[in-house]
Design an enzyme around this catalytic site. Sequence first.
Site, PDB file in Angstrom:
ATOM      1  N   ALA A 149       0.865  -1.189   0.000  1.00 22.08           N
ATOM      2  CA  ALA A 149       0.000   0.000   0.000  1.00 22.08           C
ATOM      3  C   ALA A 149       0.896   1.233   0.000  1.00 22.08           C
ATOM      4  O   ALA A 149       2.046   1.181   0.448  1.00 22.08           O
ATOM      5  CB  ALA A 149      -0.881  -0.014   1.245  1.00 22.08           C
ATOM      6  N   GLY A 196       0.832  -5.111   0.933  1.00 18.63           N
ATOM      7  CA  GLY A 196      -0.360  -5.234   0.090  1.00 18.63           C
ATOM      8  C   GLY A 196      -0.066  -5.841  -1.262  1.00 18.63           C
ATOM      9  O   GLY A 196      -0.967  -6.416  -1.895  1.00 18.63           O
ATOM     10  N   GLU A 240      -0.224  -9.424  -0.617  1.00 21.31           N
ATOM     11  CA  GLU A 240      -1.628  -9.755  -0.349  1.00 21.31           C
ATOM     12  C   GLU A 240      -2.454  -9.769  -1.633  1.00 21.31           C
ATOM     13  O   GLU A 240      -3.313 -10.627  -1.833  1.00 21.31           O
ATOM     14  CB  GLU A 240      -2.203  -8.756   0.670  1.00 21.31           C
ATOM     15  CG  GLU A 240      -1.592  -8.957   2.052  1.00 21.31           C
ATOM     16  CD  GLU A 240      -1.910  -7.830   3.023  1.00 21.31           C
ATOM     17  OE1 GLU A 240      -1.725  -6.654   2.657  1.00 21.31           O
ATOM     18  OE2 GLU A 240      -2.347  -8.125   4.140  1.00 21.31           O
ATOM     19  N   GLU A 293       4.945  -5.124   7.204  1.00 22.51           N
ATOM     20  CA  GLU A 293       4.172  -4.078   7.878  1.00 22.51           C
ATOM     21  C   GLU A 293       4.646  -3.827   9.304  1.00 22.51           C
ATOM     22  O   GLU A 293       4.534  -2.715   9.828  1.00 22.51           O
ATOM     23  CB  GLU A 293       2.684  -4.454   7.909  1.00 22.51           C
ATOM     24  CG  GLU A 293       1.981  -4.396   6.566  1.00 22.51           C
ATOM     25  CD  GLU A 293       2.046  -5.696   5.776  1.00 22.51           C
ATOM     26  OE1 GLU A 293       2.900  -6.560   6.083  1.00 22.51           O
ATOM     27  OE2 GLU A 293       1.231  -5.851   4.854  1.00 22.51           O
TER      28      GLU A 293
HETATM   29  C1  LIG Z   1      -1.897  -3.211   2.528  1.00 23.94           C
HETATM   30  C2  LIG Z   1      -1.536  -2.529   3.757  1.00 23.94           C
HETATM   31  C3  LIG Z   1      -2.647  -2.248   4.644  1.00 23.94           C
HETATM   32  C4  LIG Z   1      -0.310  -2.143   4.130  1.00 23.94           C
HETATM   33  C5  LIG Z   1       0.921  -2.151   3.389  1.00 23.94           C
HETATM   34  O1  LIG Z   1       1.091  -2.678   2.313  1.00 23.94           O
HETATM   35  S1  LIG Z   1       2.154  -1.299   4.167  1.00 23.94           S
HETATM   36  C6  LIG Z   1       3.477  -1.277   2.982  1.00 23.94           C
HETATM   37  C7  LIG Z   1       4.310  -2.500   3.033  1.00 23.94           C
HETATM   38  N1  LIG Z   1       5.471  -2.349   2.171  1.00 23.94           N
HETATM   39  C8  LIG Z   1       6.626  -1.889   2.610  1.00 23.94           C
HETATM   40  O2  LIG Z   1       6.801  -1.574   3.762  1.00 23.94           O
HETATM   41  C9  LIG Z   1       7.721  -1.782   1.560  1.00 23.94           C
HETATM   42  C10 LIG Z   1       8.208  -0.342   1.467  1.00 23.94           C
HETATM   43  N2  LIG Z   1       9.287  -0.232   0.505  1.00 23.94           N
HETATM   44  C11 LIG Z   1      10.547  -0.625   0.773  1.00 23.94           C
HETATM   45  O3  LIG Z   1      10.847  -1.137   1.798  1.00 23.94           O
HETATM   46  C12 LIG Z   1      11.567  -0.372  -0.277  1.00 23.94           C
HETATM   47  O4  LIG Z   1      11.069   0.604  -1.159  1.00 23.94           O
HETATM   48  C13 LIG Z   1      11.930  -1.625  -1.102  1.00 23.94           C
HETATM   49  C14 LIG Z   1      12.696  -2.613  -0.196  1.00 23.94           C
HETATM   50  C15 LIG Z   1      10.704  -2.303  -1.675  1.00 23.94           C
HETATM   51  C16 LIG Z   1      12.856  -1.219  -2.283  1.00 23.94           C
HETATM   52  O5  LIG Z   1      13.959  -0.476  -1.830  1.00 23.94           O
HETATM   53  P1  LIG Z   1      14.841   0.350  -2.876  1.00 23.94           P
HETATM   54  O6  LIG Z   1      15.934   0.949  -2.102  1.00 23.94           O
HETATM   55  O7  LIG Z   1      15.178  -0.517  -4.037  1.00 23.94           O
HETATM   56  O8  LIG Z   1      13.852   1.457  -3.447  1.00 23.94           O
HETATM   57  P2  LIG Z   1      13.331   2.777  -2.709  1.00 23.94           P
HETATM   58  O9  LIG Z   1      14.258   3.918  -2.990  1.00 23.94           O
HETATM   59  O10 LIG Z   1      13.028   2.491  -1.281  1.00 23.94           O
HETATM   60  O11 LIG Z   1      11.930   3.008  -3.447  1.00 23.94           O
HETATM   61  C17 LIG Z   1      11.838   3.655  -4.723  1.00 23.94           C
HETATM   62  C18 LIG Z   1      10.705   4.653  -4.646  1.00 23.94           C
HETATM   63  O12 LIG Z   1       9.501   3.954  -4.371  1.00 23.94           O
HETATM   64  C19 LIG Z   1       8.871   4.486  -3.206  1.00 23.94           C
HETATM   65  N3  LIG Z   1       8.154   3.429  -2.489  1.00 23.94           N
HETATM   66  C20 LIG Z   1       8.533   2.163  -2.319  1.00 23.94           C
HETATM   67  N4  LIG Z   1       7.622   1.478  -1.634  1.00 23.94           N
HETATM   68  C21 LIG Z   1       6.618   2.354  -1.366  1.00 23.94           C
HETATM   69  C22 LIG Z   1       5.372   2.235  -0.693  1.00 23.94           C
HETATM   70  N5  LIG Z   1       4.943   1.065  -0.160  1.00 23.94           N
HETATM   71  N6  LIG Z   1       4.617   3.327  -0.586  1.00 23.94           N
HETATM   72  C23 LIG Z   1       4.999   4.513  -1.139  1.00 23.94           C
HETATM   73  N7  LIG Z   1       6.168   4.669  -1.817  1.00 23.94           N
HETATM   74  C24 LIG Z   1       6.954   3.600  -1.916  1.00 23.94           C
HETATM   75  C25 LIG Z   1      10.033   5.035  -2.399  1.00 23.94           C
HETATM   76  O13 LIG Z   1       9.586   5.959  -1.459  1.00 23.94           O
HETATM   77  C26 LIG Z   1      10.887   5.637  -3.493  1.00 23.94           C
HETATM   78  O14 LIG Z   1      10.343   6.852  -3.930  1.00 23.94           O
HETATM   79  P3  LIG Z   1      11.036   8.267  -3.532  1.00 23.94           P
HETATM   80  O15 LIG Z   1      12.482   8.137  -3.922  1.00 23.94           O
HETATM   81  O16 LIG Z   1      10.270   9.272  -4.330  1.00 23.94           O
HETATM   82  O17 LIG Z   1      10.833   8.413  -2.068  1.00 23.94           O
END
Ligand SMILES: CC(C)=CC(=O)SCCNC(=O)CCNC(=O)[C@H](O)C(C)(C)COP(=O)(O)OP(=O)(O)OC[C@H]1O[C@@H](n2cnc3c(N)ncnc32)[C@H](O)[C@@H]1OP(=O)(O)O
Length: 258
Positions: A65, A109, A112, A132
């Site tokens: 998400a 998500g 999921e 999460e």
């Molecule tokens: C469904 C429900 C209720 C809940 C959820 O799903 S909570 C979310 C669960 N997911 C996470 O916690 C994963 C979050 N992301 C990461 O940990 C990392 O992005 C990664 C391990 C998947 C990849 O790391 P990497 O270093 O290769 O890339 P990043 O620089 O971190 O990401 C690139 C770009 O994408 C944005 N990003 C990534 N994931 C999300 C996200 N879940 N929501 C919003 N944005 C996301 C990240 O911020 C970055 O963008 P910016 O450089 O503009 O900040």
Amino acid sequence: MPYEMILTETQGRVGLIRLNRPQALNALCDQLMTELGQALRDYDADPAIAAIVVTGSEKAFAAGADIKEMKDRTFPAVYLNDFIGERWETVLEIRKPVIAAVAGFALGGGCELAMMCDLIIAADTAKFGQPEINLGIIPGAGGSQRLTRAIGKSKAMEMILTGRMMDAAEAERSNLVCRVVPAADLIAEAVKIGEKIASLSAPSVAMAKEAVNAAFESTLTEGVRTERRLFLSLFATEDQKEGMAAFAEKRKPAFRNR
Ligand SMILES: CC(C)=CC(=O)SCCNC(=O)CCNC(=O)[C@H](O)C(C)(C)COP(=O)(O)OP(=O)(O)OC[C@H]1O[C@@H](n2cnc3c(N)ncnc32)[C@H](O)[C@@H]1OP(=O)(O)O
């Protein structure tokens, strides 16, 4: 409807939906989930389509998400607007088989969503996880339930309590995915599964999906009863007569979906 965050194309009788928000690793924001729901419904209603493939990019199926969109939401807002329920579960309403083709990250998500599909085929680059807990929350779109049923309590508990990711090989060993293929072949292999399904009798495909899903949603006795009812009802179809006649006559069946 023109989409901004997904791409759609048809390959034969398979509808392909590609999540297309690369700058955010396909983070599942409200708009993306609304568009995905609409595309799924459209393909489900299209008689030319027999199966649907949902995929992402090479780097991410979906990284969960959208954390930035969700971070300031309040309890009344998420509760009253039915966050998750409202948009996320459309895939569960789809009658045609939905195949998740996962390369790269399928987290939170994203994992999921893949698990809500009928089956998951993975690229060798796939990484699955429910991280999460690192955000101070728990899975909210069925992850604690579907992951546990797929891979068992101990492994699901470890992944959900620690946020550890599982690679494609482990996901295959753990029965989370049906098959792992080289990343370059992922879409072709997923479409091939869809095409095979498309060549079969649509009523038996729909009932097979319903019967397998009953294993997740009912007791063994109820599930077996559901299977029996569906199995027997297929004897009312022309395709059952055709399929069995074709076997006896040593020819290919010509199913007419009735
Ligand atoms: C469904 C429900 C209720 C809940 C959820 O799903 S909570 C979310 C669960 N997911 C996470 O916690 C994963 C979050 N992301 C990461 O940990 C990392 O992005 C990664 C391990 C998947 C990849 O790391 P990497 O270093 O290769 O890339 P990043 O620089 O971190 O990401 C690139 C770009 O994408 C944005 N990003 C990534 N994931 C999300 C996200 N879940 N929501 C919003 N944005 C996301 C990240 O911020 C970055 O963008 P910016 O450089 O503009 O900040």
